[in-house]
Design a protein around this motif. Structure first.
Motif, PDB file in Angstrom:
ATOM      1  N   ALA A 201      22.589  23.525   8.605  1.00  0.00           N
ATOM      2  CA  ALA A 201      21.362  24.334   8.666  1.00  0.00           C
ATOM      3  C   ALA A 201      20.211  23.539   8.055  1.00  0.00           C
ATOM      4  O   ALA A 201      20.403  22.722   7.153  1.00  0.00           O
ATOM      5  N   GLN A 202      19.017  23.790   8.535  1.00  0.00           N
ATOM      6  CA  GLN A 202      17.832  23.087   8.040  1.00  0.00           C
ATOM      7  C   GLN A 202      16.975  23.927   7.095  1.00  0.00           C
ATOM      8  O   GLN A 202      16.051  23.406   6.473  1.00  0.00           O
ATOM      9  N   THR A 203      17.261  25.241   7.035  1.00  0.00           N
ATOM     10  CA  THR A 203      16.445  26.117   6.191  1.00  0.00           C
ATOM     11  C   THR A 203      17.322  27.066   5.388  1.00  0.00           C
ATOM     12  O   THR A 203      18.456  27.367   5.756  1.00  0.00           O
ATOM     13  N   SER A 204      16.755  27.533   4.291  1.00  0.00           N
ATOM     14  CA  SER A 204      17.354  28.602   3.499  1.00  0.00           C
ATOM     15  C   SER A 204      16.224  29.251   2.714  1.00  0.00           C
ATOM     16  O   SER A 204      15.052  28.858   2.845  1.00  0.00           O
ATOM     17  N   ALA A 205      16.566  30.249   1.913  1.00  0.00           N
ATOM     18  CA  ALA A 205      15.548  30.965   1.147  1.00  0.00           C
ATOM     19  C   ALA A 205      16.091  31.334  -0.229  1.00  0.00           C
ATOM     20  O   ALA A 205      17.303  31.490  -0.417  1.00  0.00           O
ATOM     21  N   ALA A 206      15.168  31.496  -1.177  1.00  0.00           N
ATOM     22  CA  ALA A 206      15.508  31.944  -2.524  1.00  0.00           C
ATOM     23  C   ALA A 206      14.830  33.276  -2.784  1.00  0.00           C
ATOM     24  O   ALA A 206      13.711  33.530  -2.304  1.00  0.00           O
ATOM     25  N   PHE A 207      15.513  34.102  -3.555  1.00  0.00           N
ATOM     26  CA  PHE A 207      15.024  35.438  -3.888  1.00  0.00           C
ATOM     27  C   PHE A 207      15.194  35.656  -5.382  1.00  0.00           C
ATOM     28  O   PHE A 207      16.169  35.174  -5.976  1.00  0.00           O
ATOM     29  N   PHE A 208      14.270  36.394  -5.994  1.00  0.00           N
ATOM     30  CA  PHE A 208      14.313  36.649  -7.431  1.00  0.00           C
ATOM     31  C   PHE A 208      13.268  37.690  -7.787  1.00  0.00           C
ATOM     32  O   PHE A 208      12.473  38.102  -6.938  1.00  0.00           O
ATOM     33  N   THR A 209      13.274  38.104  -9.038  1.00  0.00           N
ATOM     34  CA  THR A 209      12.244  38.998  -9.554  1.00  0.00           C
ATOM     35  C   THR A 209      11.551  38.303 -10.714  1.00  0.00           C
ATOM     36  O   THR A 209      12.223  37.724 -11.586  1.00  0.00           O
ATOM     37  N   VAL A 210      10.224  38.322 -10.716  1.00  0.00           N
ATOM     38  CA  VAL A 210       9.443  37.784 -11.827  1.00  0.00           C
ATOM     39  C   VAL A 210       8.849  38.960 -12.593  1.00  0.00           C
ATOM     40  O   VAL A 210       8.182  39.809 -12.001  1.00  0.00           O
ATOM     41  N   THR A 211       9.117  39.012 -13.893  1.00  0.00           N
ATOM     42  CA  THR A 211       8.550  40.049 -14.748  1.00  0.00           C
ATOM     43  C   THR A 211       7.532  39.411 -15.672  1.00  0.00           C
ATOM     44  O   THR A 211       7.831  38.442 -16.368  1.00  0.00           O
ATOM     45  N   ASN A 212       6.325  39.956 -15.643  1.00  0.00           N
ATOM     46  CA  ASN A 212       5.212  39.482 -16.466  1.00  0.00           C
ATOM     47  C   ASN A 212       5.048  40.466 -17.622  1.00  0.00           C
ATOM     48  O   ASN A 212       4.538  41.560 -17.435  1.00  0.00           O
ATOM     49  N   ASN A 213       5.478  40.069 -18.811  1.00  0.00           N
ATOM     50  CA  ASN A 213       5.399  40.931 -19.990  1.00  0.00           C
ATOM     51  C   ASN A 213       4.118  40.714 -20.786  1.00  0.00           C
ATOM     52  O   ASN A 213       4.052  41.077 -21.959  1.00  0.00           O
TER      53      ASN A 213
END
Length: 155
Positions: free
Chosen positions: A40-52
């Motif tokens: 495969a040539q592509t993939s993706a990343a997922f996450f949550t950013v919390t700004n405190n």
């Protein structure tokens, strides 16, 4: 001499406490990268950013050595069709979280150098407009079947 030792201990405690407080101003959670089929040539990343913090902060770049290009994307509905678009930055509002998930904000890897196999960990570096850089040791996981169609903000 005892006084100097006490002063050094107090300073060290204050420094460590300050570093720990600073480190928790931005938190990255629920992070993973999609595993890929062979070649495969592509993939993706997922996450949550919390700004405190009490200030808005922008995620301006993500970097990793797993691909030729690493881009921040969003999905848009244009004339009834979902389309991916690269964006320059994502605002993480003060005292809130922003989720990067399928169908919403996400990080795209274009021109993968190797297959991404479940169980691997990949280091991502997230760059913010306030100068913060956060390295995240991110697990590679199989595709998730749940698709929420928006980048969400929680207050």
């Amino acid at each position: 001499m005892k006084r100097l030792a006490l002063l050094v201990c107090a300073f060290t405690y204050t420094l460590v406490f300050s570093i720990n407080s600073f480190a928790s101003e931005l938190e990255i959670s629920k992070h993973h990268i999609r595993a890929t089929p062979p070649h495969a040539q592509t993939s993706a990343a997922f996450f949550t950013v919390t700004n405190n913090t009490d200030k808005n902060i922008k995620l301006v770049a993500v970097n990793s050595d797993i691909a030729e290009q690493v881009q921040i994307h969003t999905n848009l509905n244009e004339d009834g069709l979902m389309k991916m678009r690269q964006v320059d930055a994502i605002m993480i509002e003060a005292n809130s979280s922003t989720s990067f998930q399928p169908g919403g904000y996400h990080v795209m890897f274009l021109g993968l150098k190797n297959d991404l196999i479940e169980g691997q960990n990949i280091v991502l570096t997230l760059y913010f407009d306030n100068g913060d850089e956060i390295e995240v040791d991110t697990p590679v996981q199989k595709n998730s079947r749940s698709h929420n169609m928006s980048g969400t903000k929680h207050h």
